[in-house]
Design a protein around this motif. Structure first.
Motif, PDB file in Angstrom:
ATOM      1  N   PRO A 164      50.767  44.177   9.964  1.00 30.26           N
ATOM      2  CA  PRO A 164      50.130  44.354   8.658  1.00 30.26           C
ATOM      3  C   PRO A 164      49.505  43.070   8.115  1.00 30.26           C
ATOM      4  CG  PRO A 164      52.305  45.330   8.665  1.00 30.26           C
ATOM      5  CD  PRO A 164      52.160  44.589   9.944  1.00 30.26           C
ATOM      6  N   ASN A 165      50.122  41.923   8.406  1.00 32.49           N
ATOM      7  CA  ASN A 165      49.565  40.675   7.889  1.00 32.49           C
ATOM      8  C   ASN A 165      48.193  40.380   8.498  1.00 32.49           C
ATOM      9  OD1 ASN A 165      50.951  40.238  10.323  1.00 32.49           O
ATOM     10  ND2 ASN A 165      51.183  38.047   9.913  1.00 32.49           N
ATOM     11  N   LEU A 190      43.674  51.098   1.661  1.00 37.43           N
ATOM     12  CA  LEU A 190      44.007  50.203   2.773  1.00 37.43           C
ATOM     13  C   LEU A 190      45.257  49.394   2.449  1.00 37.43           C
ATOM     14  CD1 LEU A 190      43.364  49.047   5.559  1.00 37.43           C
ATOM     15  CD2 LEU A 190      41.918  47.350   4.418  1.00 37.43           C
ATOM     16  N   ILE A 191      45.365  48.919   1.222  1.00 40.80           N
ATOM     17  CA  ILE A 191      46.559  48.152   0.834  1.00 40.80           C
ATOM     18  C   ILE A 191      47.804  49.029   0.892  1.00 40.80           C
ATOM     19  CG2 ILE A 191      47.675  46.954  -1.093  1.00 40.80           C
ATOM     20  CD1 ILE A 191      44.870  45.757  -1.698  1.00 40.80           C
ATOM     21  N   THR A 224      41.121  40.104   3.312  1.00 40.12           N
ATOM     22  CA  THR A 224      40.878  39.058   2.308  1.00 40.12           C
ATOM     23  C   THR A 224      39.965  37.939   2.788  1.00 40.12           C
ATOM     24  OG1 THR A 224      42.908  37.911   2.935  1.00 40.12           O
ATOM     25  CG2 THR A 224      43.050  39.488   1.114  1.00 40.12           C
ATOM     26  N   SER A 225      39.951  37.670   4.084  1.00 42.34           N
ATOM     27  CA  SER A 225      39.153  36.549   4.592  1.00 42.34           C
ATOM     28  C   SER A 225      37.787  36.941   5.129  1.00 42.34           C
ATOM     29  CB  SER A 225      39.924  35.833   5.703  1.00 42.34           C
ATOM     30  OG  SER A 225      41.137  35.333   5.204  1.00 42.34           O
ATOM     31  N   CYS A 226      37.645  38.167   5.595  1.00 40.42           N
ATOM     32  CA  CYS A 226      36.403  38.554   6.253  1.00 40.42           C
ATOM     33  C   CYS A 226      35.630  39.663   5.529  1.00 40.42           C
ATOM     34  CB  CYS A 226      36.694  39.016   7.684  1.00 40.42           C
ATOM     35  SG  CYS A 226      37.508  37.767   8.681  1.00 40.42           S
ATOM     36  N   LEU A 244      31.245  40.788  -0.670  1.00 36.63           N
ATOM     37  CA  LEU A 244      30.808  41.243  -1.993  1.00 36.63           C
ATOM     38  C   LEU A 244      31.028  40.188  -3.074  1.00 36.63           C
ATOM     39  CD1 LEU A 244      29.613  43.786  -3.328  1.00 36.63           C
ATOM     40  CD2 LEU A 244      31.938  44.483  -3.842  1.00 36.63           C
ATOM     41  N   THR A 245      31.748  39.138  -2.755  1.00 38.83           N
ATOM     42  CA  THR A 245      32.112  38.133  -3.756  1.00 38.83           C
ATOM     43  C   THR A 245      30.894  37.523  -4.436  1.00 38.83           C
ATOM     44  OG1 THR A 245      34.124  37.634  -2.551  1.00 38.83           O
ATOM     45  CG2 THR A 245      33.394  36.004  -4.137  1.00 38.83           C
TER      46      THR A 245
END
Length: 137
Positions: free
Chosen positions: A82-83, A123-124, A90-92, A97-98
């Motif tokens: 899961p990690n 997803l979370i 979070t990284s890719c 969209l940021t």
């Protein structure tokens, strides 16, 4: 501006004409700027939509759809840990969209990313479910 060491590539020039000024298309023709490089709605400049409100809305919708597709792909992939999923998210995925959230009217972002919010939430929840599963093993 060759005297300053600058060279203009006319074929790469784009014209944004939100006021639809008279003579712009004629000027483009005289300069050799392709008519396909004309827009009265908007253009993307350094990843930022410039132009009318509808152009910004379409930009955000397209970016959100791209991120949703990536999230959907992550959900289909069999990633054991899961990690790893969380790190990819979070990284890719989310950084795609940021920039848009920083340069576009927040109301446009909020009103056009509700489906994306749901995909992220799901997803979370999947990741949390996998964490519980991994702890039981």
């Amino acid at each position: 501006l060759p005297e300053y060491g600058l060279e203009l590539k006319i074929q790469k020039c784009k014209v944004l004409d939100v006021n639809k000024a008279a003579g712009v298309k004629k000027m483009m023709e005289e300069l050799g700027i392709p008519s396909a490089n004309y827009s009265a709605d908007g253009q993307i400049v350094l990843g930022t939509p410039t132009g009318n409100r509808q152009f910004s809305i379409e930009f955000v919708k397209n970016k959100a759809s791209e991120v949703e597709n990536l999230i959907s792909m992550l959900r289909r992939k069999l990633i054991q840990y899961p990690n790893e999923l969380l790190m990819l998210l979070t990284s890719c995925v989310l950084p795609k969209l940021t920039h848009a959230t920083r340069v576009v009217d927040p109301a446009i972002v909020v009103n056009n990313t509700t489906s994306l919010d749901s995909a992220i939430r799901q997803l979370i929840l999947d990741i949390l479910g996998r964490n519980r599963f991994m702890e039981d093993v």
